[in-house]
Each structure stands twice: as structure tokens, then as C-alpha cells.
Design a protein around this motif. Structure first.
Motif, PDB file in Angstrom:
ATOM      1  N   UNK A   1      25.815  -6.877  -4.679  1.00 61.91           N
ATOM      2  CA  UNK A   1      25.555  -6.083  -3.468  1.00 61.91           C
ATOM      3  C   UNK A   1      25.937  -6.870  -2.219  1.00 61.91           C
ATOM      4  N   UNK A   2      25.559  -8.140  -2.208  1.00 61.59           N
ATOM      5  CA  UNK A   2      25.884  -8.995  -1.063  1.00 61.59           C
ATOM      6  C   UNK A   2      27.391  -9.138  -0.906  1.00 61.59           C
ATOM      7  N   UNK A   3      28.101  -9.244  -2.038  1.00 65.90           N
ATOM      8  CA  UNK A   3      29.552  -9.384  -1.986  1.00 65.90           C
ATOM      9  C   UNK A   3      30.209  -8.140  -1.406  1.00 65.90           C
ATOM     10  N   UNK A   4      29.688  -6.977  -1.757  1.00 66.14           N
ATOM     11  CA  UNK A   4      30.266  -5.707  -1.305  1.00 66.14           C
ATOM     12  C   UNK A   4      30.165  -5.553   0.211  1.00 66.14           C
ATOM     13  N   UNK A   5      29.068  -6.018   0.789  1.00 69.47           N
ATOM     14  CA  UNK A   5      28.855  -5.842   2.234  1.00 69.47           C
ATOM     15  C   UNK A   5      29.237  -7.094   3.042  1.00 69.47           C
ATOM     16  N   UNK A   6      29.880  -8.048   2.385  1.00 68.60           N
ATOM     17  CA  UNK A   6      30.278  -9.268   3.093  1.00 68.60           C
ATOM     18  C   UNK A   6      31.445  -8.993   4.036  1.00 68.60           C
ATOM     19  N   UNK A   7      31.759  -9.954   4.885  1.00 67.21           N
ATOM     20  CA  UNK A   7      32.862  -9.807   5.836  1.00 67.21           C
ATOM     21  C   UNK A   7      34.190  -9.619   5.108  1.00 67.21           C
ATOM     22  N   UNK A   8      34.342 -10.313   3.961  1.00 66.03           N
ATOM     23  CA  UNK A   8      35.568 -10.181   3.164  1.00 66.03           C
ATOM     24  C   UNK A   8      35.174  -9.748   1.753  1.00 66.03           C
ATOM     25  N   UNK A   9      34.913  -8.445   1.566  1.00 68.94           N
ATOM     26  CA  UNK A   9      34.403  -7.979   0.270  1.00 68.94           C
ATOM     27  C   UNK A   9      35.349  -8.223  -0.904  1.00 68.94           C
ATOM     28  N   UNK A  10      36.646  -8.074  -0.718  1.00 65.51           N
ATOM     29  CA  UNK A  10      37.583  -8.258  -1.833  1.00 65.51           C
ATOM     30  C   UNK A  10      37.486  -9.679  -2.379  1.00 65.51           C
ATOM     31  N   UNK A  11      37.491 -10.655  -1.482  1.00 70.05           N
ATOM     32  CA  UNK A  11      37.396 -12.051  -1.900  1.00 70.05           C
ATOM     33  C   UNK A  11      36.031 -12.360  -2.501  1.00 70.05           C
ATOM     34  N   UNK A  12      34.981 -11.815  -1.898  1.00 70.30           N
ATOM     35  CA  UNK A  12      33.623 -12.087  -2.367  1.00 70.30           C
ATOM     36  C   UNK A  12      33.359 -11.464  -3.738  1.00 70.30           C
ATOM     37  N   UNK A  13      33.873 -10.254  -3.954  1.00 70.73           N
ATOM     38  CA  UNK A  13      33.678  -9.588  -5.251  1.00 70.73           C
ATOM     39  C   UNK A  13      34.425 -10.346  -6.335  1.00 70.73           C
ATOM     40  N   UNK A  14      35.642 -10.809  -6.021  1.00 71.00           N
ATOM     41  CA  UNK A  14      36.409 -11.589  -6.996  1.00 71.00           C
ATOM     42  C   UNK A  14      35.669 -12.883  -7.334  1.00 71.00           C
ATOM     43  N   UNK A  15      35.121 -13.539  -6.328  1.00 66.21           N
ATOM     44  CA  UNK A  15      34.373 -14.778  -6.565  1.00 66.21           C
ATOM     45  C   UNK A  15      33.149 -14.499  -7.439  1.00 66.21           C
ATOM     46  N   UNK A  16      32.471 -13.388  -7.167  1.00 66.42           N
ATOM     47  CA  UNK A  16      31.298 -13.022  -7.965  1.00 66.42           C
ATOM     48  C   UNK A  16      31.708 -12.753  -9.416  1.00 66.42           C
ATOM     49  N   UNK A  17      32.768 -12.007  -9.596  1.00 65.17           N
ATOM     50  CA  UNK A  17      33.252 -11.655 -10.937  1.00 65.17           C
ATOM     51  C   UNK A  17      33.575 -12.906 -11.744  1.00 65.17           C
ATOM     52  N   UNK A  18      34.316 -13.821 -11.152  1.00 64.83           N
ATOM     53  CA  UNK A  18      34.686 -15.048 -11.856  1.00 64.83           C
ATOM     54  C   UNK A  18      33.461 -15.903 -12.162  1.00 64.83           C
ATOM     55  N   UNK A  19      32.463 -15.866 -11.277  1.00 62.83           N
ATOM     56  CA  UNK A  19      31.241 -16.643 -11.541  1.00 62.83           C
ATOM     57  C   UNK A  19      30.499 -16.102 -12.751  1.00 62.83           C
ATOM     58  N   UNK A  20      30.549 -14.785 -12.965  1.00 62.06           N
ATOM     59  CA  UNK A  20      29.872 -14.214 -14.136  1.00 62.06           C
ATOM     60  C   UNK A  20      30.574 -14.612 -15.435  1.00 62.06           C
ATOM     61  N   UNK A  21      31.865 -14.872 -15.350  1.00 61.27           N
ATOM     62  CA  UNK A  21      32.634 -15.231 -16.541  1.00 61.27           C
ATOM     63  C   UNK A  21      32.550 -16.718 -16.867  1.00 61.27           C
ATOM     64  N   UNK A  22      32.122 -17.520 -15.912  1.00 59.46           N
ATOM     65  CA  UNK A  22      32.108 -18.973 -16.112  1.00 59.46           C
ATOM     66  C   UNK A  22      30.715 -19.572 -16.037  1.00 59.46           C
ATOM     67  N   UNK A  23      29.698 -18.735 -15.932  1.00 58.58           N
ATOM     68  CA  UNK A  23      28.339 -19.241 -15.753  1.00 58.58           C
ATOM     69  C   UNK A  23      27.786 -19.879 -17.023  1.00 58.58           C
ATOM     70  N   UNK A  24      27.899 -19.191 -18.146  1.00 54.04           N
ATOM     71  CA  UNK A  24      27.319 -19.681 -19.408  1.00 54.04           C
ATOM     72  C   UNK A  24      28.362 -20.456 -20.205  1.00 54.04           C
ATOM     73  N   UNK A  25      27.878 -21.279 -21.143  1.00 55.10           N
ATOM     74  CA  UNK A  25      28.784 -22.031 -22.001  1.00 55.10           C
ATOM     75  C   UNK A  25      29.391 -21.114 -23.063  1.00 55.10           C
TER      76      UNK A  25
END
Length: 238
Positions: free
Chosen positions: A121-145
Motif C-alpha cells: 500500500x505504501x509503495x502504491x501511494x509513494x512519490x515514485x510508485x513504479x519504482x517502489x512497487x518493483x522494489x517491494x516485489x523483489x523484496x518478497x522474492x528474496x526475503x526467505x532462504x
């Protein structure tokens, strides 16, 4: 005797997105080689103290081999996460790419869920949503081992848009024995029977077996890097 084989050379093309991941793997490979050298030193000392050159490995030798599996797993984890973060950032922004399609589908599924994560939600309403959503997405893929071949398929191959014909299910399924050994060592000290209170038996692992497991993991990791490099080169300038 099976040795730890040299790492496949890094991609020759100019692909800076691969550099950090390959460095992580190179450092791991050197450390694992050092562990095998340590096992050889311990084995030589044991044989020199015995009346015969034959005999089973001592527990400290076996523990060094076990640590080689765990260390290889950590290096595989670190290098694949770095690869996804660095190469994924570029490939997902290529219009029409497999990585882009997988990203868009993944975000749509997250938004269709009953509960949406606050960071999204925070990524969607950020100043640069495209970049923030991509960063969020990649974090979900690299969080766990990485827990098995399934994670490599869904969190590395699919995220980067690497075709299954380039890195096959068979190649990745071949790592399941490696992950099984890693989990047995990391989560249950390699004990054969945890339910029997009097049992202290642990699995015997030969140096050949461990070297084969580690070599398989290193090979898959470098295969991923070369496959990602090919996509980066093919899509540069699009």
C-alpha cells in the motif's frame, strides 16, 4: 576421490548486473575448497597416527564436511538473491519480457488478495510508485532462504523470465538431495532418529558424496548467471 571442481568462468559479456552475484559465489567456492583442504589435513593426521591407512572418518572430519554443505547453501542463497535483485531490476522493466509478464501477474494477484500488505500500500501511494512497487516485489522474492528446487523455479527462474528450456526442471530437481542434506544438518544436526531419546547416531557422509552435492549447487548457480546474462545482453537497448 571427488574434488570441488573449479567454478565456471563468469559471463564474458558486459553484464554488471551479474558481477556481485558471481563475487558472492566465488567467495563461497573458495571457502568450501578450504574446508575440503582441512578435511584432508585431518584425515592425513589420523592415518599417520594409526597402524593402518584405512578407517572411518572421525566426527570432527565429518562435521567439517557437514559445514561445507551448509556454507555452500548460504552462498547459493546469497548469490541467487543478489542475482534476482540486480538482474531482475533490469529485466522486469523490459516491455513484453517474460520477467515483466510474471511481475504484472504477481502484483495483480497481490492486489486481488483479501488482505494487502501495508508495504505494498505504501509503495502504491509513494512519490515514485513504479519504482517502489518493483522494489517491494523483489523484496518478497528474496526475503526467505531457498528451501528447495521449487523456490529456484518460482523465485529465480520465473522472476528473471529464464525459459524452462534453458534451465530445465530436471536440472533444478537434481538439487533436491542437496537441500535435503542441508536441512537435515541445519535443523536436526544430521541425527538419524530424533524421536528415539537414546539414539545419538548421525548420518555418515563421505567426502565424495558431499563434494558431489556441493558441485551440483555451484553448477546450477553459475548456469543461472549465464542464462540471466544472455537475457540481459539480448534485451539491452530495447
Amino acid at each position: 576421490m571427488v574434488d570441488i571442481v573449479p567454478l565456471r568462468a563468469a559471463p564474458k559479456d558486459r553484464v554488471p548486473e551479474i558481477r556481485n552475484a558471481y563475487r558472492f559465489l566465488t567467495g563461497t567456492h573458495a571457502s568450501v575448497n578450504g574446508l575440503f583442504d582441512a578435511v584432508q589435513t585431518l584425515s592425513t593426521a589420523r592415518r599417520a597416527a594409526n597402524a593402518t591407512n584405512v578407517g572411518r572418518m572421525k566426527s570432527d572430519e565429518m562435521d567439517v564436511l557437514r559445514s561445507a554443505i551448509v556454507l555452500t547453501s548460504s552462498g547459493l542463497d546469497a548469490s541467487m538473491k543478489r542475482l534476482v535483485l540486480d538482474a531482475g531490476k533490469f529485466l522486469i522493466n523490459v516491455p513484453g519480457s517474460s520477467a515483466r509478464k510474471h511481475f504484472e501477474q504477481g502484483i495483480k494477484e497481490m492486489l486481488a488478495a483479501k488482505t494487502i500488505d501495508q508495504p505494498l500500500k505504501d509503495a502504491i501511494v509513494s512519490v515514485n510508485p513504479a519504482e517502489s512497487i518493483l522494489r517491494y516485489y523483489l523484496s518478497t522474492k528474496t526475503k526467505a532462504s531457498m528451501q528447495g528446487s521449487g523456490d529456484l523455479k518460482s523465485r529465480v527462474r520465473a522472476v528473471l523470465g529464464i525459459p524452462a528450456t534453458r534451465i530445465t526442471d530436471g536440472q533444478l530437481d537434481g538439487l533436491d538431495n542437496f537441500f535435503l542434506a542441508r536441512n537435515r544438518i541445519a535443523h536436526s544436526m544430521d541425527y538419524v532418529n530424533l524421536t528415539e531419546s537414546k539414539s545419538r547416531a548421525r548420518r555418515n557422509r563421505s567426502s565424495d558424496e558431499v563434494a558431489t552435492l556441493c558441485n551440483t549447487a555451484f553448477k546450477v548457480a553459475t548456469d543461472f548467471m549465464h542464462a540471466a546474462a544472455e537475457l540481459l545482453v539480448a534485451n539491452r537497448g530495447r
